[in-house]
Design a protein around this motif. Structure first.
Motif, PDB file in Angstrom:
ATOM      1  N   GLU A 357       0.855  -1.197   0.000  1.00 49.27           N
ATOM      2  CA  GLU A 357       0.000   0.000   0.000  1.00 49.27           C
ATOM      3  C   GLU A 357       0.887   1.242   0.000  1.00 49.27           C
ATOM      4  O   GLU A 357       1.783   1.374   0.838  1.00 49.27           O
ATOM      5  N   PRO A 358       0.681   2.168  -0.935  1.00 52.45           N
ATOM      6  CA  PRO A 358       1.481   3.400  -0.917  1.00 52.45           C
ATOM      7  C   PRO A 358       1.069   4.294   0.250  1.00 52.45           C
ATOM      8  O   PRO A 358       0.019   4.082   0.875  1.00 52.45           O
ATOM      9  N   THR A 359       1.875   5.272   0.545  1.00 50.45           N
ATOM     10  CA  THR A 359       1.532   6.195   1.617  1.00 50.45           C
ATOM     11  C   THR A 359       0.295   7.004   1.256  1.00 50.45           C
ATOM     12  O   THR A 359      -0.020   7.207   0.083  1.00 50.45           O
ATOM     13  N   ARG A 360      -0.392   7.485   2.268  1.00 47.31           N
ATOM     14  CA  ARG A 360      -1.589   8.300   2.066  1.00 47.31           C
ATOM     15  C   ARG A 360      -1.328   9.764   2.430  1.00 47.31           C
ATOM     16  O   ARG A 360      -2.255  10.533   2.654  1.00 47.31           O
ATOM     17  N   ILE A 361      -0.076  10.131   2.500  1.00 46.55           N
ATOM     18  CA  ILE A 361       0.263  11.473   2.956  1.00 46.55           C
ATOM     19  C   ILE A 361      -0.243  12.544   1.998  1.00 46.55           C
ATOM     20  O   ILE A 361      -0.607  13.644   2.420  1.00 46.55           O
ATOM     21  N   ALA A 362      -0.296  12.236   0.710  1.00 50.89           N
ATOM     22  CA  ALA A 362      -0.758  13.231  -0.261  1.00 50.89           C
ATOM     23  C   ALA A 362      -2.248  13.492  -0.150  1.00 50.89           C
ATOM     24  O   ALA A 362      -2.747  14.509  -0.663  1.00 50.89           O
ATOM     25  N   ASP A 363      -2.992  12.602   0.520  1.00 53.73           N
ATOM     26  CA  ASP A 363      -4.443  12.756   0.658  1.00 53.73           C
ATOM     27  C   ASP A 363      -4.849  13.551   1.889  1.00 53.73           C
ATOM     28  O   ASP A 363      -6.044  13.692   2.175  1.00 53.73           O
ATOM     29  N   LYS A 426      -2.026  -1.710   6.896  1.00 56.29           N
ATOM     30  CA  LYS A 426      -1.261  -1.581   5.648  1.00 56.29           C
ATOM     31  C   LYS A 426      -0.551  -0.236   5.573  1.00 56.29           C
ATOM     32  O   LYS A 426       0.474  -0.103   4.925  1.00 56.29           O
ATOM     33  N   ASN A 427      -1.141   0.761   6.229  1.00 56.27           N
ATOM     34  CA  ASN A 427      -0.517   2.074   6.254  1.00 56.27           C
ATOM     35  C   ASN A 427      -0.941   2.814   7.510  1.00 56.27           C
ATOM     36  O   ASN A 427      -2.092   2.730   7.939  1.00 56.27           O
ATOM     37  N   LEU A 428       0.014   3.539   8.083  1.00 54.89           N
ATOM     38  CA  LEU A 428      -0.260   4.380   9.248  1.00 54.89           C
ATOM     39  C   LEU A 428       0.206   5.785   8.922  1.00 54.89           C
ATOM     40  O   LEU A 428       1.378   6.004   8.623  1.00 54.89           O
TER      41      LEU A 428
END
Length: 572
Positions: A357-363, A426-428
């Protein structure tokens, strides 16, 4: 004869070339002897003259603006003249301006500062730092390699001079100063260079590049062998100068190879290194530096696999503890762009869990001040738990790791490692928002990409323990979304985190974390949004320098056995 490119800046109102000049006109470059320019002179080949090596299209070539020159006549460069489009022959008695010695980078710096200061840059390809690099003369069986280049590529020079002008302490420092002398003076403060005169003993022979290599110990339980490569311009003067510098030192061996002085512990060793296959011919080294790209001003490389084996055999280190690095190599560089400084690195051969899972920082919301996002922690903990438990048991001593796990379940009601794997998911992603920083309770939140229902059960267990403790911790706001659980300090912020934000649309963010959608790890801090909190009480140059800082971005990627890392500091 070179074709000139005028590049228009988005920040300047000038056209890309002077109104009265043809953009297709050529730049006239006269060589020191006044004759025709040699074929290929001043061109910028791939780094190290290896096909494809260090050629990273677009890297460091940010658009610069143009402003008409303020002074009459062409600027000088390296003994010749870099002039405007070809003009009629000069009148009789006209004298060319010549450089009377000194260091080429200092002269180039003076020209670049003048051009950048006026808003324009031209003939960038004439400023390229080419030639032999330390890896071309150091031994190919090196375990570790480091290089400092004070004559880097043209793009790096332009970026360095542009950045230097942003800071009060350095904006006037490139008007002819010799960085080699500055380095000499810094080292001299330790007393290591007493009775050494730079102008007499060092300047006549010292070049612009230096490299260091570490080789495996010649004997079991011995020390690594050190090899130093110093670029020189005069072998005879270098021999005398290095003898003074190394008086009473351990580097008594001296040999010369392709414009470098090779220094080693013994003369026999130095002679051997001068005849050995160079590090640049090492296939692993060449592949790693090609993957790295632009080597910048400072670069380094290491074979962690071979180092780990030596450590295991000589220092009694457990091979199991070095398992992740058993076949790993790394390469890195400190390089510059017109708007940021970057520490970049690549790795190969590392055993790691690849994030799905890619990072969600851009969201995150556009008002985000700082955030960190890590993918794959849950999978990593699940797969590494047996080894981690062994480490816990070893650290606990008589109290076994199983007892610690049981105590955690009794005290907090959680099951290890399952509940921890659920929370990490999957991502934090953890974020802090600009809104609320002035209040009593800032907006802080976490987005967990996991099973929301299971995660809420684990959070409920932890909340129950906190409530029983009577610590008075505020209740956590929660919002369950599709495949996500959002935890925040306020319900409003939790609702905003549950929606897709537009942080990724910010140009600052995109520069700080390039290709955020492919990153498995990312950290971002917008310094412009919080500078008012740390600038209070500062004045003068100190305040001006800190105001230049714009943002910080860290990103990492892992694909199979290869990985990459980038740390960027952005400037206004």
């Amino acid at each position: 004869m070179r074709r000139r490119e005028w590049i228009m800046s988005n920040q300047q109102p000038y056209p890309p070339y002077p109104f009265n000049q043809d953009p297709d006109a050529t730049v006239h470059y006269r060589t020191p002897g006044g004759g025709p320019t040699p074929a290929g002179y001043g061109q910028q080949p791939g780094y190290g003259q290896q096909p494809g090596h260090g050629q990273q299209p677009g890297y460091g070539q940010q658009p610069y603006g143009y402003a008409p020159p303020q002074a009459e006549g062409p600027p000088t460069w390296q003994g010749g003249e870099l002039g405007p489009p070809i003009q009629p022959p000069p009148p009789p008695g006209h004298r060319r301006r010549r450089r009377g010695g000194g260091w080429v980078l200092a002269v180039v710096a003076a020209v670049i500062v003048a051009l950048v200061g006026g808003g324009g840059v031209y003939a960038m390809n004439l400023l390229s730092g080419g030639g032999t690099q330390p890896e071309d003369v150091l031994p190919g069986d090196a375990l570790v390699y480091a290089r400092l280049d004070l004559d880097p590529s043209a793009a790096q020079k332009l970026a360095l001079f542009s950045l230097a002008r942003k800071f009060p302490a350095t904006k006037d420092s490139f008007a002819g100063d010799d960085p080699r002398k500055a380095m000499f003076e810094v080292i001299g403060k330790s007393g290591a260079l007493d009775k050494i005169d730079y102008a007499r003993d060092v300047q006549p022979w010292l070049g612009d590049r230096v490299g260091l290599a570490l080789r495996a110990p010649a004997k079991e339980n011995g020390q690594p062998e050190v090899v130093l490569a110093v670029q020189v311009t005069d072998e005879a003067a270098a021999r005398a100068g290095l003898a003074k510098l190394n008086k009473g030192g351990d580097m008594s061996g001296l040999a010369f190879r392709e414009g470098y002085a090779l220094m080693a512990a013994t003369q026999q060793a130095a002679d051997g290194y001068a005849a050995a296959a160079p590090l640049s011919a090492n296939a692993d080294f060449a592949a790693d530096l090609e993957a790295l790209g632009e080597p910048g001003v400072l670069s380094f490389w290491g074979d962690m696999g071979r180092l780990s084996k030596i450590a295991a055999s000589t220092a009694g280190v457990d091979r199991a503890a070095l398992g992740l690095a058993e076949n790993m190599r790394f390469a890195g560089a400190l390089r510059f762009d017109s708007g940021y400084a970057e520490l970049s690195a690549v790795t190969s051969g590392m055993r790691a869990v690849e994030a799905t899972e890619p990072t969600r920082i851009a969201d995150l919301p556009a008002s985000t001040v700082g955030a960190v996002s890590i993918s794959g922690l849950g999978d990593m903990l699940s797969k590494q738990w047996p080894e981690l438990l062994k480490t816990i048991e070893s650290a606990a001593g008589d109290q076994g790791g199983g007892d610690i796990v049981a105590m955690a379940q009794q005290a907090y009601g959680i099951t290890l490692p399952d509940d921890a794997v659920t929370l990490l998911g999957k991502n934090l992603t953890v974020a802090v928002d600009e809104k609320g920083l002035d209040g009593d309770l800032p907006n802080v939140g976490a987005v967990l990409t996991t099973d929301p229902a299971k995660a809420q059960e684990v959070v409920a267990k932890l909340e129950s323990v906190v409530q029983k403790s009577g610590t008075g911790v505020p209740q956590i706001a929660k919002v369950a979304a599709d495949g996500r659980l959002v935890l925040a300090s306020s319900q409003d912020y939790a609702a905003r985190l549950a929606q897709d934000g537009t942080l990724g649309d910010s140009e600052t963010f995109k520069t700080a974390i390039p290709d955020a959608g492919s990153a498995s790890t990312a950290l971002y801090v917008d310094l412009d949004k919080i500078e008012k909190y740390y600038l209070n009480g500062l004045q003068g140059d100190e305040r001006a320098s800190l105001e230049t800082l714009k943002a910080v971005g860290v990103s990492g990627r892992q694909s199979g056995g290869t990985g990459s890392f980038s740390l960027r500091v952005l400037f206004n």
